[in-house]
Design an enzyme around this catalytic site. Structure first.
Site, mmCIF file in Angstrom:
data_model
loop_
_atom_site.group_PDB
_atom_site.id
_atom_site.type_symbol
_atom_site.label_atom_id
_atom_site.label_comp_id
_atom_site.label_asym_id
_atom_site.label_seq_id
_atom_site.Cartn_x
_atom_site.Cartn_y
_atom_site.Cartn_z
ATOM 1 N N TYR A 10 0.828 -1.206 0.000
ATOM 2 C CA TYR A 10 0.000 0.000 0.000
ATOM 3 C C TYR A 10 0.863 1.257 0.000
ATOM 4 O O TYR A 10 0.442 2.309 -0.472
ATOM 5 C CB TYR A 10 -0.947 -0.014 1.207
ATOM 6 C CG TYR A 10 -2.150 0.873 1.038
ATOM 7 C CD1 TYR A 10 -2.988 0.750 -0.073
ATOM 8 C CD2 TYR A 10 -2.465 1.845 1.973
ATOM 9 C CE1 TYR A 10 -4.096 1.569 -0.231
ATOM 10 C CE2 TYR A 10 -3.575 2.662 1.833
ATOM 11 C CZ TYR A 10 -4.380 2.519 0.725
ATOM 12 O OH TYR A 10 -5.479 3.322 0.553
ATOM 13 N N LYS A 44 -3.843 8.414 3.248
ATOM 14 C CA LYS A 44 -5.159 8.102 3.809
ATOM 15 C C LYS A 44 -5.230 8.486 5.291
ATOM 16 O O LYS A 44 -6.293 8.873 5.792
ATOM 17 C CB LYS A 44 -5.479 6.619 3.625
ATOM 18 C CG LYS A 44 -5.779 6.213 2.196
ATOM 19 C CD LYS A 44 -7.042 6.854 1.668
ATOM 20 C CE LYS A 44 -7.448 6.251 0.331
ATOM 21 N NZ LYS A 44 -8.659 6.899 -0.239
#
Length: 258
Positions: A159, A166
């Protein structure tokens, strides 16, 4: 006595539909089924052909281009919504981007340019949308919702740079909720688990993430865009009028497992 759930009379903007498998489309489909009027956006002329039939199916009154990295396009969407409706009740923000080579690389090797652009598109565009929505929600308030992912809290393989981006988005939700609460504007982040969407296909070894989610989640299944849509419909409804600043998961409980 049962009370029918309805979003009749509510109007809002859905940002981020790429195709019928998008989380944003799952949200839009459920909202439309519950009676909401929608403004649907598309990224560019290439994506328009994929999104246009979906907007027609949803009976979208407004169908507009919106690349948040192009100056003025996001503003134009809200301007058109104001012209047609006067006010809006919700905004669904389902937009994320990073340079593919940097997404596949280490965070420590990310460039200032790549990280800054990813942050602007994936996080600050939600802040900008919130500012634009505020003036269209002054009469009766409204709801702002963005999409996040568990990789903001824990290190998830592959990720990479999207994790801290995020995390910034989730923090922004809390601050926006505090700032806009006096105007009766509620702000939430929704955190879907791995789902086979176009956006997810850019993450390396994504099939492995989905397999792990099924294996280790308490419910042993994946969520779907429609599942996300049902939660979003609740959050923008009057049934959730005292909820704001939350992060809510749609991942079959995967986030609670070590």
């Amino acid at each position: 006595m049962s009370i029918p759930f309805s979003l009749e009379g509510k109007r809002g903007i859905v940002l981020g539909i790429a195709n019928r498998h998008s989380i944003a489309y799952g949200c839009a489909e459920v909202l439309s089924e519950q009676g909401a009027e929608l403004c649907i956006t598309y990224l560019n002329e290439k994506s328009k052909s994929f999104v246009s039939p979906l907007a027609e199916q949803l009976n979208s009154r407004l169908f507009l281009p919106c690349d948040v990295s192009n100056p003025g396009e996001l503003e134009s969407v809200f301007n058109e919504a104001e012209k047609v409706w006067g006010t809006i009740d919700f905004v669904i923000h389902s937009i994320a981007w990073s340079p593919l080579d940097e997404l596949h690389g280490r965070l420590v090797d990310s460039t200032s340019e790549g990280f800054s652009k990813a942050m602007d598109i994936s996080c600050h565009s939600f802040i900008r949308a919130s500012r634009l929505a505020e003036s269209l929600m002054k009469e009766k308030g409204g709801t702002l919702i963005t999409m996040t992912y568990y990789g903001s809290e824990k290190v998830v393989d592959h990720y990479n740079m999207m994790g801290p981006i995020k995390a910034a988005l989730e923090s922004s939700v809390r601050y926006l909720a505090a700032e806009l609460g006096a105007s009766n504007i509620r702000v939430h982040s929704v955190s879907p688990g791995p789902m086979p969407t176009r956006a997810a296909s850019g993450i390396e070894a994504f099939d492995g993430l989905m397999s792990d989610a099924v294996e280790r989640s308490p419910l042993h299944r994946l969520g779907s865009p429609d599942d996300v849509g049902r939660l979003v419909a609740f959050l923008i409804s009057d049934w959730a009028k005292t909820q704001t600043g939350s992060q809510m998961f749609v991942d079959a409980g995967h986030h609670i497992m070590a």
